[in-house]
Write a protein that holds these residues in place. Structure first.
Motif, PDB file in Angstrom:
ATOM      1  N   ILE A 206      -2.525 -55.546   7.869  1.00  0.00           N
ATOM      2  CA  ILE A 206      -1.865 -54.363   7.315  1.00  0.00           C
ATOM      3  C   ILE A 206      -0.682 -54.790   6.456  1.00  0.00           C
ATOM      4  N   TRP A 207       0.087 -55.784   6.929  1.00  0.00           N
ATOM      5  CA  TRP A 207       1.217 -56.249   6.117  1.00  0.00           C
ATOM      6  C   TRP A 207       0.862 -57.438   5.227  1.00  0.00           C
ATOM      7  N   LEU A 208      -0.055 -58.294   5.674  1.00  0.00           N
ATOM      8  CA  LEU A 208      -0.405 -59.463   4.862  1.00  0.00           C
ATOM      9  C   LEU A 208      -1.172 -59.084   3.602  1.00  0.00           C
ATOM     10  N   LYS A 209      -1.895 -57.953   3.653  1.00  0.00           N
ATOM     11  CA  LYS A 209      -2.715 -57.543   2.517  1.00  0.00           C
ATOM     12  C   LYS A 209      -2.167 -56.274   1.832  1.00  0.00           C
ATOM     13  N   LYS A 210      -0.905 -55.947   2.084  1.00  0.00           N
ATOM     14  CA  LYS A 210      -0.400 -54.666   1.581  1.00  0.00           C
ATOM     15  C   LYS A 210      -0.323 -54.600   0.061  1.00  0.00           C
ATOM     16  N   ASP A 211      -0.326 -55.749  -0.606  1.00  0.00           N
ATOM     17  CA  ASP A 211      -0.285 -55.754  -2.071  1.00  0.00           C
ATOM     18  C   ASP A 211      -1.663 -55.973  -2.692  1.00  0.00           C
ATOM     19  N   ASP A 212      -2.704 -56.070  -1.867  1.00  0.00           N
ATOM     20  CA  ASP A 212      -4.063 -56.225  -2.385  1.00  0.00           C
ATOM     21  C   ASP A 212      -4.536 -54.923  -3.032  1.00  0.00           C
ATOM     22  N   PRO A 213      -5.566 -54.993  -3.875  1.00  0.00           N
ATOM     23  CA  PRO A 213      -6.132 -53.756  -4.433  1.00  0.00           C
ATOM     24  C   PRO A 213      -6.554 -52.803  -3.318  1.00  0.00           C
ATOM     25  N   MET A 214      -6.289 -51.526  -3.487  1.00  0.00           N
ATOM     26  CA  MET A 214      -6.643 -50.512  -2.500  1.00  0.00           C
ATOM     27  C   MET A 214      -8.080 -50.062  -2.728  1.00  0.00           C
ATOM     28  N   LEU A 215      -8.932 -50.258  -1.717  1.00  0.00           N
ATOM     29  CA  LEU A 215     -10.341 -49.894  -1.826  1.00  0.00           C
ATOM     30  C   LEU A 215     -10.621 -48.495  -1.294  1.00  0.00           C
ATOM     31  N   ALA A 216      -9.822 -48.039  -0.340  1.00  0.00           N
ATOM     32  CA  ALA A 216     -10.051 -46.724   0.269  1.00  0.00           C
ATOM     33  C   ALA A 216      -9.514 -45.612  -0.618  1.00  0.00           C
ATOM     34  N   ASP A 217     -10.036 -44.418  -0.422  1.00  0.00           N
ATOM     35  CA  ASP A 217      -9.562 -43.221  -1.114  1.00  0.00           C
ATOM     36  C   ASP A 217      -8.361 -42.679  -0.336  1.00  0.00           C
ATOM     37  N   THR A 218      -7.156 -42.975  -0.804  1.00  0.00           N
ATOM     38  CA  THR A 218      -5.947 -42.639  -0.041  1.00  0.00           C
ATOM     39  C   THR A 218      -5.781 -41.131   0.154  1.00  0.00           C
ATOM     40  N   ALA A 219      -6.323 -40.353  -0.749  1.00  0.00           N
ATOM     41  CA  ALA A 219      -6.185 -38.904  -0.621  1.00  0.00           C
ATOM     42  C   ALA A 219      -7.142 -38.334   0.419  1.00  0.00           C
ATOM     43  N   ALA A 220      -8.211 -39.075   0.713  1.00  0.00           N
ATOM     44  CA  ALA A 220      -9.259 -38.541   1.598  1.00  0.00           C
ATOM     45  C   ALA A 220      -9.179 -39.051   3.026  1.00  0.00           C
ATOM     46  N   VAL A 221      -8.428 -40.133   3.266  1.00  0.00           N
ATOM     47  CA  VAL A 221      -8.373 -40.663   4.635  1.00  0.00           C
ATOM     48  C   VAL A 221      -7.665 -39.659   5.538  1.00  0.00           C
ATOM     49  N   ARG A 222      -8.080 -39.637   6.785  1.00  0.00           N
ATOM     50  CA  ARG A 222      -7.505 -38.695   7.746  1.00  0.00           C
ATOM     51  C   ARG A 222      -6.273 -39.310   8.404  1.00  0.00           C
ATOM     52  N   ILE A 223      -5.188 -38.542   8.442  1.00  0.00           N
ATOM     53  CA  ILE A 223      -3.957 -38.974   9.111  1.00  0.00           C
ATOM     54  C   ILE A 223      -3.935 -38.349  10.505  1.00  0.00           C
ATOM     55  N   PRO A 224      -3.889 -39.158  11.568  1.00  0.00           N
ATOM     56  CA  PRO A 224      -3.838 -38.594  12.925  1.00  0.00           C
ATOM     57  C   PRO A 224      -2.632 -37.685  13.111  1.00  0.00           C
ATOM     58  N   ALA A 225      -2.773 -36.726  14.009  1.00  0.00           N
ATOM     59  CA  ALA A 225      -1.714 -35.740  14.222  1.00  0.00           C
ATOM     60  C   ALA A 225      -0.426 -36.355  14.759  1.00  0.00           C
ATOM     61  N   TYR A 226      -0.517 -37.545  15.382  1.00  0.00           N
ATOM     62  CA  TYR A 226       0.691 -38.149  15.941  1.00  0.00           C
ATOM     63  C   TYR A 226       1.509 -38.904  14.903  1.00  0.00           C
ATOM     64  N   TYR A 227       1.123 -38.815  13.619  1.00  0.00           N
ATOM     65  CA  TYR A 227       1.919 -39.359  12.521  1.00  0.00           C
ATOM     66  C   TYR A 227       2.330 -38.222  11.588  1.00  0.00           C
ATOM     67  N   PRO A 228       3.490 -38.333  10.956  1.00  0.00           N
ATOM     68  CA  PRO A 228       3.795 -37.415   9.856  1.00  0.00           C
ATOM     69  C   PRO A 228       3.012 -37.853   8.615  1.00  0.00           C
ATOM     70  N   ASP A 229       2.560 -36.920   7.835  1.00  0.00           N
ATOM     71  CA  ASP A 229       1.807 -37.252   6.625  1.00  0.00           C
ATOM     72  C   ASP A 229       2.804 -37.496   5.495  1.00  0.00           C
ATOM     73  N   SER A 238      -4.343 -45.994   4.962  1.00  0.00           N
ATOM     74  CA  SER A 238      -5.342 -46.305   3.935  1.00  0.00           C
ATOM     75  C   SER A 238      -5.609 -47.798   3.868  1.00  0.00           C
ATOM     76  N   ARG A 239      -4.575 -48.624   4.067  1.00  0.00           N
ATOM     77  CA  ARG A 239      -4.792 -50.084   4.071  1.00  0.00           C
ATOM     78  C   ARG A 239      -5.743 -50.479   5.190  1.00  0.00           C
ATOM     79  N   ASN A 240      -5.629 -49.827   6.323  1.00  0.00           N
ATOM     80  CA  ASN A 240      -6.566 -50.096   7.414  1.00  0.00           C
ATOM     81  C   ASN A 240      -7.998 -49.825   6.961  1.00  0.00           C
ATOM     82  N   TYR A 241      -8.228 -48.691   6.311  1.00  0.00           N
ATOM     83  CA  TYR A 241      -9.570 -48.353   5.846  1.00  0.00           C
ATOM     84  C   TYR A 241     -10.021 -49.265   4.708  1.00  0.00           C
ATOM     85  N   SER A 242      -9.081 -49.665   3.875  1.00  0.00           N
ATOM     86  CA  SER A 242      -9.418 -50.609   2.816  1.00  0.00           C
ATOM     87  C   SER A 242      -9.886 -51.936   3.402  1.00  0.00           C
TER      88      SER A 242
END
Length: 563
Positions: A206-229, A238-242
């Protein structure tokens, strides 16, 4: 902090065994000669396209699922790698064998005996504030790494390359255990069991690849309710999904190489993750978010292709199931249940049990029961917060920001739920209406019957497996390593019989034996001793013994006399 100890369950000894080798029953399965390939990844929930995840594309794993069986209710025993992997390699609950604390020592990869060293201080303390040195967990004497049973049955077993078993991988577990380990190195005609671990989805990426190209659709990924969006959260989720999409590409290339080798129609493929997701309230958690993982199994003949299986499965079941698939009856001591093959159980798990204890510098004790819909959690130290400080995971941007937002009182509603300064003694969640586990039903009278049912199931299980989480870790280490000194496996003795065969043994109960003979002496490969060795006049035999958690014995040799 108070310490709870249950005297009735503090024993460390298991089923007594006096055998000098793994005893293998007759193989019966029609799948006996299929190869088995495990593709393991790290730190993901079922966040794949075939599981319905949004904002992520996983065509290769989706195809694997379409050609195989997709399991929907699969869980690790612990929400972090080392305890979970100890469970997978043994088929046992970590709390039953003393491997529940994360982690016991530098066991990420196999170390030769001469390099197996341990620090007496590394900044870890138990619940009583006492120093906990590095150590290798000593397991009950009957417990083996399950690949030994496959090796004894004629399989060439390789692991590339992560072990992280909470003990140094014994030399008897694998034919090869390194970054070069591969099925391509097997002798002609031998079936293989090969494990390849993909690290691209690990928490650290998550931190080692944070500057890599983003492959996931950041607008479409689901944010769990226990995080603020908020942007930083959406970026890291989104980096996790990427990273999962990158994993999918790596899996696709790997499957292409298997096909190129002409093995796709001869190999059972098993894809799994070692525990749930990599982010806060996921990794290291004992609920659904920490334990729920994907599992896909593809048969060479594509039997049951496209099937969705909703039985409760534990990752602890993978070893016994692999044995069952090739016709080996899993040993009676294993707590995992085979769910496929010759010895598949008729009755699946009624409940999944999870545990959480020490994680690096943070101590706690939590247990969970999952029935597929409801999650019950018992907090043995409710005075501690749910979100504990952990230097390693605080390298993730969103983690640091959320800690500061919580301190300033800037989190509200469901996003504030996981930041309470203390925990309730009991938690109960209904995943059908609350998939993010933010509405505790433990105090709701409508769910009292379910609460009592799962509470009772947990108590019975803890007694059944002799939950060693009640033992402060410093005392646990003392029980395994008396005086803080690692026990040493007794050397191998040689006993010629009257059939021109050599019987090998060690006086250490539960020891496995590896040997070399003839031209193999001095090479990196050691054979597993599982039956008397044929004596060839004028040839030398060299052997070592190892019990899990003990230091490996020194080498002993035997020269077969000339006739």
């Amino acid at each position: 902090m108070s310490v709870k100890i249950l005297p009735a369950i503090i024993g460390l000894t298991g089923i007594v065994s006096t055998s000098a080798h793994a005893e293998i029953p007759q193989q019966k399965s029609n799948d006996t000669h299929y190869n088995i390939l495990w593709l393991s990844c790290e730190d993901i929930n079922p966040g794949l396209g075939c599981y319905g995840a949004t904002g992520v594309k996983t065509p290769n794993l989706d195809r694997l699922a379409a050609e195989g069986i997709r399991y929907t209710h699969v869980y690790s025993t612990v929400g972090v790698c080392a305890p979970s992997r100890s469970s997978i390699i043994t088929g046992m609950y970590p709390v039953s064998i003393g491997t529940q604390n994360m982690r016991t020592g530098p066991h990420w990869a196999y170390r030769p005996a001469e390099k197996e060293t341990y620090e007496t201080y590394w900044g870890v303390r138990d619940v009583r504030g006492r120093n906990v040195p590095q150590y290798a967990a000593v397991l009950p004497e009957d417990v083996r790494c399950f690949p030994e049973y496959l090796r004894a049955a004629g399989y060439f077993c390789t692991n590339n390359a992560k072990t992280d078993y909470q003990f140094n991988a014994p030399i008897t577990a694998w034919d090869e255990c390194n970054h070069q380990a591969h099925w391509r190195n097997r002798p002609d005609g031998k079936p293989f069991f090969s494990v390849f671990n993909f690290e691209v989805t690990h928490e650290s990426r998550i931190w080692l690849k944070k500057d890599d190209p983003m492959l996931a659709d950041t607008a479409a990924v689901r944010i769990p309710a226990y995080y603020p969006d908020i942007p930083v959260v959406r970026k890291d989720v989104s980096r996790n999904y990427s990273n999962i999409m990158e994993l999918d590409q790596q899996i696709g290339a790997f499957l292409d190489s298997l096909k190129k080798d002409g093995l796709l129609d001869k190999t059972i493929i098993v894809f799994w993750s070692d525990h749930g997701g990599p982010l806060l309230r996921q990794k290291r958690d004992v609920g659904n978010a920490g334990l729920h993982v994907p599992l896909i199994i593809r048969f060479p003949d594509k039997r049951m292709a496209g099937t969705v299986d909703d039985r409760l499965v534990s990752l602890m079941d993978l070893g016994p199931t692999t044995l069952s698939l090739v016709g080996i009856k899993p040993p009676a001591y294993m707590q995992g249940k085979p769910f496929l093959g010759e010895y598949a159980v008729e009755k699946p798990h009624e409940y999944i049990f999870g545990s959480a204890d020490r994680f690096d510098e943070a101590v706690d004790m939590r247990r969970s029961v999952i029935d597929g819909r409801f999650v019950y959690i018992r907090n043995f130290y409710p005075e501690l917060p749910l979100i504990f400080r952990n230097k390693y995971r605080e390298q993730i941007d969103m983690t640091r920001d959320l800690i500061e937002m919580s301190r300033l009182g800037e989190l509200h509603g469901d996003a504030a739920y996981i930041w309470k300064p203390t925990k309730p003694a009991e938690e109960l969640y209904d995943l059908s209406t609350d998939p993010d586990e933010v509405h505790n039903l433990a105090g709701n009278p409508e769910y009292e019957a379910k609460l009592k049912e799962l509470r009772k199931a947990l108590s019975h299980w803890q007694l059944e497996v002799a939950d060693k989480g009640f033992i402060p870790e410093r005392d646990l280490v003392e029980m395994m390593w008396p005086g803080g000194i690692q026990p040493v496996t007794q050397p191998v003795s040689f006993h010629p019989d009257n059939k021109s065969q050599l019987v090998l043994s060690s006086e250490t109960p539960g020891a496995s034996i590896a040997y070399q003979s003839g031209d193999s002496i001095g090479t990196k490969h050691w054979s597993l001793y599982h039956k008397p060795v044929k004596m060839t006049p004028g040839k030398q035999i060299r052997a070592v013994a190892i019990r899990i958690g003990y230091r490996q014995s020194g080498e002993t040799t035997f020269m077969v006399p000339e006739k």
